[in-house]
Enzyme design. Structure first.
Site, PDB file in Angstrom:
ATOM      1  N   LYS A 221       0.839  -1.193   0.000  1.00  0.00           N
ATOM      2  CA  LYS A 221       0.000   0.000   0.000  1.00  0.00           C
ATOM      3  C   LYS A 221       0.872   1.240   0.000  1.00  0.00           C
ATOM      4  O   LYS A 221       2.091   1.169   0.123  1.00  0.00           O
ATOM      5  CB  LYS A 221      -0.961   0.017   1.191  1.00  0.00           C
TER       6      LYS A 221
ATOM      7  N   LYS B   2      -7.400  -5.406  -2.988  1.00  0.00           N
ATOM      8  CA  LYS B   2      -8.199  -4.841  -1.897  1.00  0.00           C
ATOM      9  C   LYS B   2      -8.736  -3.463  -2.263  1.00  0.00           C
ATOM     10  O   LYS B   2      -7.956  -2.547  -2.551  1.00  0.00           O
ATOM     11  CB  LYS B   2      -7.345  -4.744  -0.634  1.00  0.00           C
TER      12      LYS B   2
END
Length: 234
Positions: A27, A85
């Protein structure tokens, strides 16, 4: 329970892997709670993992833009992510969630049916102006996603446990499991929350700040990953 650790670069990915992370979750905290990183970073982390552990990649705290989301999802999946995600931050209704997730799931599964889609909501949804995470399991199931997750949208140090009590989180897990979904919990988790998480037994626990010494803007440290992993195994 599997420990998901969120590195933002290769140095952190090495530390997370050496510390015993079960999932490497690429991320970019500079772009938000579930900020998307670059394709080349995802690809490099996937090469590092080399099948030893799965790689997850966040595609952003998304507005209600199914086309944009599907392209981002395809990019993450094509770059080597095993889990894609999506943070449904701008989604307001269950119908919008289903529409978003249908697009994301189709983009990912047409590339590789074995890759998994994670639908993430936010425990602090009311202050973030987002959909209640309790509506996500049904939407995820209808769309063919694989995992539902709860995180925090606003990273100001307040954990998921400030917004959802243990009973609420147990209900979220039960609801996800009743639909054959895996369930992940995250959101400024600290060492004080680990006993409750051990009682709750989600499938996945997602962390960053706790393994950065309490500041998610700092770097992932191998010894802290190992400490969390050890605490969860007791």
């Amino acid at each position: 329970m599997r420990l998901l650790v969120s590195p933002m670069n290769m140095e952190e990915a090495h530390a997370a892997l050496a510390g015993g992370a079960d999932i490497l979750d690429v991320k970019n905290p500079k772009e938000g709670s579930l900020g998307a990183n670059f394709p080349w970073v995802i690809r490099s982390v996937a090469e590092l993992a080399a099948g030893r552990v799965p790689v997850s990649a966040t595609i952003g705290d998304l507005e209600f833009k199914p086309g944009t989301a599907s392209l981002a999802a395809l990019g993450a999946a094509s770059s080597g992510a095993d889990y894609v995600k999506a943070g449904l931050l701008g989604v307001k209704t269950q119908e919008q969630a289903e529409e978003m997730l249908n697009a994301i799931v189709r983009a990912v599964k047409e590339l590789d049916p074995g890759k998994k889609v994670v639908a993430s909501g936010y425990s602090d949804y009311s202050r973030a102006g987002s959909i209640s995470p309790m509506l996500l399991p049904a939407a995820a199931f209808q769309a063919g996603a694989d995992v539902v997750m709860m995180d925090t949208a606003i990273k100001d140090g307040r954990p998921t446990f400030d917004f959802m009590n243990e009973g609420d989180l147990a209900d979220f897990i039960k609801l996800g499991h009743s639909l054959d979904l895996e369930v992940a919990l995250a959101g400024s988790i600290g060492f004080s929350h680990l006993p409750a998480l051990t009682r709750l037994q989600p499938d996945i626990i997602g962390v960053r700040g706790i393994v950065c010494g309490g500041d998610r803007r700092s770097a992932v440290k191998e010894e802290l990953v190992a400490k969390v992993k050890s605490a969860l195994s007791k």
